[in-house]
Each structure stands twice: as C-alpha cells, then as structure tokens.
Design a protein around this motif. Structure first.
Motif, PDB file in Angstrom:
ATOM      1  N   SER A 136       0.806  -1.229   0.000  1.00 60.27           N
ATOM      2  CA  SER A 136       0.000   0.000   0.000  1.00 60.27           C
ATOM      3  C   SER A 136       0.832   1.269   0.000  1.00 60.27           C
ATOM      4  CB  SER A 136      -0.964   0.040   1.196  1.00 60.27           C
ATOM      5  OG  SER A 136      -1.908  -0.982   1.098  1.00 60.27           O
ATOM      6  N   ARG A 137       2.166   1.188  -0.062  1.00 61.55           N
ATOM      7  CA  ARG A 137       2.967   2.415  -0.125  1.00 61.55           C
ATOM      8  C   ARG A 137       3.000   2.887  -1.573  1.00 61.55           C
ATOM      9  NH1 ARG A 137       6.054  -0.433   3.788  1.00 61.55           N
ATOM     10  NH2 ARG A 137       7.552  -1.154   2.227  1.00 61.55           N
TER      11      ARG A 137
ATOM     12  N   VAL B 126      -1.841   6.739  -6.322  1.00 58.18           N
ATOM     13  CA  VAL B 126      -2.997   6.943  -5.455  1.00 58.18           C
ATOM     14  C   VAL B 126      -4.079   7.723  -6.180  1.00 58.18           C
ATOM     15  CG1 VAL B 126      -3.818   7.969  -3.306  1.00 58.18           C
ATOM     16  CG2 VAL B 126      -1.602   6.820  -3.364  1.00 58.18           C
TER      17      VAL B 126
ATOM     18  N   VAL C  47      -5.632  -0.484  -0.168  1.00 54.20           N
ATOM     19  CA  VAL C  47      -5.703   0.620   0.792  1.00 54.20           C
ATOM     20  C   VAL C  47      -6.803   0.343   1.806  1.00 54.20           C
ATOM     21  CG1 VAL C  47      -4.858   2.284  -0.892  1.00 54.20           C
ATOM     22  CG2 VAL C  47      -7.323   1.961  -0.635  1.00 54.20           C
TER      23      VAL C  47
ATOM     24  N   ARG D 155      -3.392   0.105   7.548  1.00 50.19           N
ATOM     25  CA  ARG D 155      -2.609   0.192   6.321  1.00 50.19           C
ATOM     26  C   ARG D 155      -1.961   1.563   6.172  1.00 50.19           C
ATOM     27  NH1 ARG D 155      -6.887  -3.080   2.352  1.00 50.19           N
ATOM     28  NH2 ARG D 155      -6.635  -5.087   3.423  1.00 50.19           N
ATOM     29  N   ASP D 156      -0.910   1.621   5.335  1.00 45.89           N
ATOM     30  CA  ASP D 156      -0.150   2.864   5.170  1.00 45.89           C
ATOM     31  C   ASP D 156      -0.999   3.986   4.593  1.00 45.89           C
ATOM     32  OD1 ASP D 156       2.192   1.736   6.139  1.00 45.89           O
ATOM     33  OD2 ASP D 156       2.807   1.023   4.166  1.00 45.89           O
ATOM     34  N   ILE D 157      -1.947   3.630   3.757  1.00 47.27           N
ATOM     35  CA  ILE D 157      -2.853   4.609   3.160  1.00 47.27           C
ATOM     36  C   ILE D 157      -4.289   4.174   3.423  1.00 47.27           C
ATOM     37  CG2 ILE D 157      -3.691   5.639   1.004  1.00 47.27           C
ATOM     38  CD1 ILE D 157      -0.870   5.466  -0.071  1.00 47.27           C
ATOM     39  N   VAL D 158      -5.084   5.101   3.899  1.00 48.85           N
ATOM     40  CA  VAL D 158      -6.511   4.865   4.133  1.00 48.85           C
ATOM     41  C   VAL D 158      -7.286   5.893   3.314  1.00 48.85           C
ATOM     42  CG1 VAL D 158      -8.381   4.848   5.829  1.00 48.85           C
ATOM     43  CG2 VAL D 158      -6.124   3.943   6.453  1.00 48.85           C
ATOM     44  N   VAL D 159      -8.233   5.429   2.532  1.00 48.75           N
ATOM     45  CA  VAL D 159      -9.058   6.343   1.741  1.00 48.75           C
ATOM     46  C   VAL D 159     -10.387   6.558   2.455  1.00 48.75           C
ATOM     47  CG1 VAL D 159     -10.282   6.691  -0.441  1.00 48.75           C
ATOM     48  CG2 VAL D 159      -7.977   5.705  -0.440  1.00 48.75           C
TER      49      VAL D 159
ATOM     50  N   ALA E 129      -7.217  10.330   0.260  1.00 53.39           N
ATOM     51  CA  ALA E 129      -6.211   9.364   0.691  1.00 53.39           C
ATOM     52  C   ALA E 129      -5.400   9.981   1.819  1.00 53.39           C
ATOM     53  CB  ALA E 129      -5.314   8.985  -0.474  1.00 53.39           C
TER      54      ALA E 129
ATOM     55  N   ASP F  16      -2.305   9.390   4.615  1.00 55.65           N
ATOM     56  CA  ASP F  16      -1.153   8.580   4.995  1.00 55.65           C
ATOM     57  C   ASP F  16      -0.654   9.022   6.360  1.00 55.65           C
ATOM     58  OD1 ASP F  16       0.289  10.918   4.565  1.00 55.65           O
ATOM     59  OD2 ASP F  16       1.192  10.247   2.689  1.00 55.65           O
TER      60      ASP F  16
END
Length: 283
Positions: A27-28, A34, A84, A98-102, A126, A128
């Motif tokens: 997820s990076r 993104v 994500v 997770r590293d990115i959450v939407v 998004a 981070d």
C-alpha cells in the motif's frame, strides 16, 4: 480528448481493479498511483449509478438510499483491490492499519441527488502517516472535478484554483450548515446541502467561507476530500471546538469552519463559536 496536463504535474496513469494485483502490495503507493486509484473508484461509481433505475429506494437505515449502496459497492471494490484501507459512510471501516486509508463519501448530498438538484458529489481523500495526501471530489451531476495533491496545489477541471482574498464577514459569501445562532453578519448566505462541493466552492473563490454551527454533525467523509482542495488553494480551516479535522476515525464528528483568509476565519469562528474566536485570532 483528454484535458491537457497542467505545468509541473504528470498525468496520473490509469489503474484498474481488473489488472488483478494492487500497484504495490504493501500500500505504499506513489502519489500519482494513489490519484489514479481515486479516479478509477470515481469511474466505477459513475458506471454503477448509470445502471440504477431508482436512486431513492430505501436502504437499511432511514438516511440511506439505493444510490448510496450502489456507489459504495463500486468504490469499495476498486479501493480494496488497490490494497488501501477504506473508511466509508456506508460500511464498517476496513484496513485502518494500512499505510494509506481512503476516506470516501460515495454520494455526498444524497437528498439533492434524489430530488434532482444537480449538487451532489463523490468525495475521496487518501490519508497517509503525514495526513491528507491526495483527494478527488467530482460533482456527479455536472462532472465538475476537483483534485489536490499535498504540496502541489489544487485543480478544478484541470486548471489551478485559489481561494478569494475576502477578509471580512460583511463582504463574504458564506455557505452554512446548521442553524444560525444569531443574526448573521455576512453579505450573503447559502445552504446547498453538500459539504464537499461547498468547500470546493470556497477553494475556487465562488464562496468565501463555510460555517458549521452544529457540534457533531459532520463526519470525516463529508469534508476531508474537499479540505485538502481548500488547503492547497490557500484557504484556512479549523474545527469549532478545536478538535483535529484530519482523522480516519469513522466515529469522529466535527464542526469544520473554512475561510479564504485567516482574518475571515477568525470572524467566522467568532460568529459560530464565540468561545474559540480569540484563540484563532492569536495564531
């Protein structure tokens, strides 16, 4: 024909959930990756809603309708496949570690949509470890689109936008959510019923401020996508009770106040939340 890419920006590549594996399994994702995922989620929502006959059919709760459910399913399928986390108005949060959450509102302004008022949108942001990274807000009735990437400015339909230079409430055009607490001091007041689009209209200078007068009325999915657009366009913001606005907590509720200039923000907070006005003015 695709819109020309603005100077200094590379066009996000098109990513598709149909390509099987996520762009990066951990997820990076790169920023353009993104933004490509957010765009793919938007396209999936448009496709899903295009085949829906009755947008206003009742959902599982009083304020949920068929368009909300269909749009959420379409967006979630894309976002989950991208690896994500997802915080949505229409389902339990998933992948918050997770590293990115939407954070997504599949249809912001559902009541407008059902009544045929062309002021409703999909909003995606998004988030981070550093905060808001990328966002996309699209008016689902008109196609007007807003996007922002942290540190790279804000766009409306591919063109850079900036907030107005309005500095006083007596000259301001203000969108309001909630019931005014007293006689309002601004020049004009509007209540459009879609927070994401109202904030984006502050970002592009059609409005000068957005004032919320309810303590716990607005969830992160209502405002986060547009908040990044506002910040990248030069607008400033706060919560009426000084709580952090950037959060992926699905239970969080806020009272965002956004304005084109710091002095206007102080006046807006002074009107809606008088106990907080001095602290804002002293920043």
């Amino acid at each position: 024909m695709p819109r020309p890419c603005p100077p200094g920006r590379t066009r996000p590549k098109r990513w598709s959930a149909a390509t099987a594996s996520p762009p990066l399994a951990d997820s990076r994702l790169m920023r353009d990756d993104v933004l490509a995922v957010l765009n793919e989620a938007y396209r999936a929502v448009v496709e899903g809603l295009g085949s829906l006959a009755d947008w206003g059919a009742q959902g599982s709760r009083p304020d949920q309708f068929a368009c909300d459910i269909v749009a959420d399913e379409a967006a979630f399928k894309v976002l989950d496949a991208a690896g994500v986390g997802v915080v949505s108005e229409e389902r339990n949060a998933q992948g918050l570690e997770r590293d990115i959450v939407v954070v997504v509102d599949p249809v912001d302004g559902t009541s407008n949509a059902i009544r045929g008022i062309p002021y409703y949108a999909i909003s995606l942001c998004a988030v981070d470890r550093q905060g808001m990274q990328s966002s996309l807000v699209v008016n689902l009735a008109t196609g007007t689109r807003f996007e922002a990437v942290r540190g790279q400015g804000a766009l409306c339909d591919g063109r850079s936008i900036v907030a107005s230079d309005c500095s006083t409430m007596e000259a301001a055009w203000v969108a309001v959510c909630g019931h005014p607490r007293q006689e309002h001091p601004w020049r004009h007041m509007r209540a459009f019923g879609a927070t994401a689009l109202e904030l984006c209209d502050v970002a592009r200078g059609l409005l000068d401020a957005y004032v919320n007068t309810d303590v716990d009325a607005i969830a992160p999915w209502d405002y986060l996508g547009a908040l990044l657009v506002c910040h990248e366009a030069g607008a400033v913001s706060t919560d009426g009770l000084q709580r952090p606005l950037v959060t992926t907590d699905p239970a969080a509720r806020r009272a965002p106040v956004v304005a084109a200039t710091p002095s206007l923000l102080a006046e807006a907070v002074g009107y809606a939340w008088p106990g907080q006005a001095r602290e804002i003015a002293d920043r």
